[in-house]
Design a protein around this motif. Structure first.
Motif, mmCIF file in Angstrom:
data_model
loop_
_atom_site.group_PDB
_atom_site.id
_atom_site.type_symbol
_atom_site.label_atom_id
_atom_site.label_comp_id
_atom_site.label_asym_id
_atom_site.label_seq_id
_atom_site.Cartn_x
_atom_site.Cartn_y
_atom_site.Cartn_z
ATOM 1 N N ASP A 13 -3.976 6.417 -4.407
ATOM 2 C CA ASP A 13 -2.569 6.056 -4.495
ATOM 3 C C ASP A 13 -2.166 5.154 -3.332
ATOM 4 O O ASP A 13 -2.515 5.398 -2.167
ATOM 5 N N PRO A 208 -2.190 3.237 -9.519
ATOM 6 C CA PRO A 208 -2.391 4.031 -8.295
ATOM 7 C C PRO A 208 -1.107 4.314 -7.517
ATOM 8 O O PRO A 208 -0.958 3.909 -6.363
ATOM 9 N N GLU A 210 2.230 7.319 -6.875
ATOM 10 C CA GLU A 210 2.804 8.645 -7.094
ATOM 11 C C GLU A 210 3.742 8.597 -8.296
ATOM 12 O O GLU A 210 4.491 7.627 -8.485
#
Length: 374
Positions: A13, A208, A210
């Protein structure tokens, strides 16, 4: 390379933006008017009395993207006229101090010509300065006119090459990744028209970030930061002897009779509607929310709206509505931020602020939501 439990390549992420935002703070909201033209941009020449006029306007949300390429076409028209007539008019008038006017002026200076720029706005007051800055074609030129397609290919290739060559030289240009949930037609049209100019897009099983569990795409393109690029153009032009004259023209007759220069480059954008009686011009208002700068963010992002981290702000935009009003709405800007925060899982998901778009019949435009301008 990282693999998930299924053995599929994935990426760690990337940093999540800080979406803290107060739309009532000075500079937190920006609105600008994109100069669309129903039947494509105008880039042509005509003789009006004793004046040789080149028109270069109507680029919609792609003004910055196309600027150097259109400027090169303007330069080529001047060179062709010189070759055909044997006459070299050294004094040139450029009308418009946005990106189209200033890039054209730059390349005309390279021919040894004397350029004066006339405008009723300073460069930092133009729509060019308010643009988001991603390098992408926001107007679709799949015309049956083969020559027009060739011209657009030349413009894209020339503009991209010149922008890329300016990376690291103080023009506010960088090469960046753009992550998008859906394919981005503003970049895909470049892939279609000029294969190999940009790196190929990459399909990702999961974006990638959240809050994301969906697939998407990664593009490699350029970011041009208007708050750096536009002042740099102006500084360079002034250093090379260009005079900026504050002037509002009433109509084309006023232009043709009041200017002493025999060559006029018309880069007036939306102003062409009244100045040159061009009823094909349409203004689309776009609004931007300006978050504080965040140096840890080094990517562009798109999902309906867009998020562009720059040195001055993290820019969130994507609204489009047909309007002549350049005033922003704080609640629309707040809605942009709330929508994007929801996409990243930082707040409950909310809809993107509503669009109000009308495209006249036969208009050849990519979805304006993919535009680079505000």
């Amino acid at each position: 390379m990282l693999l998930d439990e299924r053995g599929v390549s994935t990426l760690p992420d990337l940093p999540t933006p800080d979406f803290a935002f107060d739309p009532h703070q000075p500079g937190a909201c920006v609105a600008g008017l994109r100069p669309y033209r129903k039947n494509s941009y105008r880039l042509d020449k005509e003789v009006l009395g004793d004046k040789f006029v080149i028109h270069n306007y109507g680029h919609g949300g792609g003004g910055i993207t196309l600027s150097w390429g259109c400027a090169a076409k303007v330069r080529d028209m001047i060179l062709k006229r010189q070759a055909e007539t044997g006459i070299i008019e050294r004094e040139i008038a450029v009308i418009g101090a946005g990106v189209m006017g200033m890039t054209a002026a730059t390349l005309l200076l390279d021919l040894g010509l004397n350029v004066t720029i006339y405008s009723d706005r300073k460069p930092v007051e133009t729509t060019s300065y308010k643009a988001g800055g991603q390098w992408a074609a926001s107007i679709l030129e799949y015309s049956k006119d083969f020559a027009k397609v060739q011209e657009f290919q030349y413009i894209l290739r020339t503009a991209y090459t010149m922008f890329k060559a300016s990376i690291g030289k103080g023009f506010g240009v960088s090469e960046v990744d753009n992550y998008s949930v859906n394919t981005t037609s503003g970049i895909d049209v470049v892939h279609d028209l000029v294969p190999g100019l940009l790196p190929p897009r990459e399909y990702l099983q999961r974006l990638p970030f959240e809050g994301h569990n969906t697939s998407g795409y990664r593009y490699r393109t350029l970011l041009v930061e208007p708050p750096i690029f536009i002042p740099r153009l102006e500084r360079d032009l002034r250093a090379r002897g260009v005079t900026f004259v504050s002037r509002r023209f009433i109509n084309s007759t006023d232009v043709l009779t009041s200017l002493t220069q025999k060559v006029v480059i018309n880069c007036t954008g939306l102003g062409a509607k009244d100045l040159w009686n061009d009823n094909q011009m349409i203004s689309y208002r776009g609004q931007l929310a300006m978050l504080r700068p965040q140096v840890n963010l080094e990517y562009l992002y798109g999902q309906n709206g867009y998020l562009f981290p720059r040195h001055d702000h993290v820019v969130i935009g994507g609204t489009v509505e047909e309007s002549d009003d350049e005033v922003f709405d704080p609640e629309t800007c707040r809605g942009l931020v709330e929508y994007m925060a929801g996409v990243f899982g930082q707040t409950p998901a909310v809809p993107m602020p509503e669009y109000h778009v009308h495209h006249p019949r036969n208009e050849r435009l990519v979805d304006p939501r993919l535009s680079i301008a505000p």
